[in-house]
Design a protein around this motif. Structure first.
Motif, PDB file in Angstrom:
ATOM      1  N   LYS A  95       0.832  -1.205   0.000  1.00 30.71           N
ATOM      2  CA  LYS A  95       0.000   0.000   0.000  1.00 30.71           C
ATOM      3  C   LYS A  95       0.872   1.263   0.000  1.00 30.71           C
ATOM      4  O   LYS A  95       0.554   2.239  -0.680  1.00 30.71           O
ATOM      5  N   THR A  96       1.954   1.255   0.751  1.00 33.35           N
ATOM      6  CA  THR A  96       2.868   2.401   0.761  1.00 33.35           C
ATOM      7  C   THR A  96       3.480   2.599  -0.614  1.00 33.35           C
ATOM      8  O   THR A  96       3.546   3.731  -1.117  1.00 33.35           O
ATOM      9  N   TRP A  97       3.902   1.515  -1.247  1.00 35.49           N
ATOM     10  CA  TRP A  97       4.491   1.595  -2.584  1.00 35.49           C
ATOM     11  C   TRP A  97       3.469   2.113  -3.597  1.00 35.49           C
ATOM     12  O   TRP A  97       3.792   2.947  -4.440  1.00 35.49           O
ATOM     13  N   GLU A  98       2.207   1.661  -3.503  1.00 35.62           N
ATOM     14  CA  GLU A  98       1.171   2.123  -4.427  1.00 35.62           C
ATOM     15  C   GLU A  98       0.911   3.619  -4.267  1.00 35.62           C
ATOM     16  O   GLU A  98       0.713   4.326  -5.258  1.00 35.62           O
ATOM     17  N   LYS A  99       0.915   4.110  -3.032  1.00 38.63           N
ATOM     18  CA  LYS A  99       0.714   5.547  -2.807  1.00 38.63           C
ATOM     19  C   LYS A  99       1.851   6.354  -3.422  1.00 38.63           C
ATOM     20  O   LYS A  99       1.621   7.393  -4.044  1.00 38.63           O
ATOM     21  N   GLU A 100       3.088   5.883  -3.249  1.00 37.08           N
ATOM     22  CA  GLU A 100       4.226   6.582  -3.829  1.00 37.08           C
ATOM     23  C   GLU A 100       4.161   6.563  -5.351  1.00 37.08           C
ATOM     24  O   GLU A 100       4.465   7.561  -6.005  1.00 37.08           O
ATOM     25  N   GLU A 101       3.747   5.443  -5.929  1.00 42.11           N
ATOM     26  CA  GLU A 101       3.604   5.342  -7.379  1.00 42.11           C
ATOM     27  C   GLU A 101       2.537   6.312  -7.890  1.00 42.11           C
ATOM     28  O   GLU A 101       2.706   6.930  -8.937  1.00 42.11           O
ATOM     29  N   ASP A 102       1.421   6.441  -7.161  1.00 40.93           N
ATOM     30  CA  ASP A 102       0.369   7.365  -7.559  1.00 40.93           C
ATOM     31  C   ASP A 102       0.867   8.809  -7.541  1.00 40.93           C
ATOM     32  O   ASP A 102       0.558   9.595  -8.442  1.00 40.93           O
ATOM     33  N   LYS A 103       1.646   9.167  -6.512  1.00 39.24           N
ATOM     34  CA  LYS A 103       2.217  10.512  -6.446  1.00 39.24           C
ATOM     35  C   LYS A 103       3.153  10.757  -7.624  1.00 39.24           C
ATOM     36  O   LYS A 103       3.105  11.807  -8.262  1.00 39.24           O
ATOM     37  N   ASP A 104       4.003   9.770  -7.903  1.00 37.83           N
ATOM     38  CA  ASP A 104       4.949   9.905  -9.013  1.00 37.83           C
ATOM     39  C   ASP A 104       4.215  10.030 -10.345  1.00 37.83           C
ATOM     40  O   ASP A 104       4.586  10.822 -11.207  1.00 37.83           O
ATOM     41  N   ARG A 105       3.167   9.238 -10.534  1.00 37.19           N
ATOM     42  CA  ARG A 105       2.400   9.273 -11.772  1.00 37.19           C
ATOM     43  C   ARG A 105       1.727  10.632 -11.946  1.00 37.19           C
ATOM     44  O   ARG A 105       1.721  11.209 -13.035  1.00 37.19           O
ATOM     45  N   GLN A 106       1.167  11.175 -10.865  1.00 34.62           N
ATOM     46  CA  GLN A 106       0.516  12.477 -10.937  1.00 34.62           C
ATOM     47  C   GLN A 106       1.544  13.558 -11.261  1.00 34.62           C
ATOM     48  O   GLN A 106       1.285  14.443 -12.088  1.00 34.62           O
ATOM     49  N   MET A 107       2.724  13.488 -10.644  1.00 28.44           N
ATOM     50  CA  MET A 107       3.770  14.460 -10.908  1.00 28.44           C
ATOM     51  C   MET A 107       4.237  14.359 -12.365  1.00 28.44           C
ATOM     52  O   MET A 107       4.471  15.373 -13.022  1.00 28.44           O
ATOM     53  N   ASP A 108       4.350  13.143 -12.887  1.00 28.82           N
ATOM     54  CA  ASP A 108       4.736  12.957 -14.280  1.00 28.82           C
ATOM     55  C   ASP A 108       3.695  13.553 -15.227  1.00 28.82           C
ATOM     56  O   ASP A 108       4.042  14.163 -16.237  1.00 28.82           O
ATOM     57  N   ASN A 109       2.418  13.378 -14.912  1.00 31.24           N
ATOM     58  CA  ASN A 109       1.358  13.924 -15.756  1.00 31.24           C
ATOM     59  C   ASN A 109       1.397  15.451 -15.775  1.00 31.24           C
ATOM     60  O   ASN A 109       1.245  16.069 -16.833  1.00 31.24           O
TER      61      ASN A 109
END
Length: 64
Positions: free
Chosen positions: A24-38
């Motif tokens: 769950k921690t990894w998924e949250k970090e991935e979501d933040k990274d994906r949003q920043m990339d967008n």
């Protein structure tokens, strides 16, 4: 049940919970990274469009 078997089951449950929390921690970090990339891609796309548009305007004005 024997004490050893209870200890093993307890350790398995703790390991499963730790894996779940790590996922769950990894998924949250991935979501933040994906949003920043967008956001970065959007801003850079607008910048490129402006640069190309300004270059085209300079080309048109120079051609007249």
């Amino acid at each position: 049940m024997s004490k050893i078997k209870e200890d093993i089951l307890s350790l398995r449950a703790q390991a499963r919970a730790a894996r779940y929390l790590a996922l769950k921690t990894w998924e949250k970090e991935e979501d933040k990274d994906r949003q920043m990339d967008n956001v970065t891609s959007f801003v850079l796309g607008i910048a490129v469009a402006l640069i190309v548009g300004i270059g085209y305007q300079i080309h048109i004005m120079g051609a007249l």
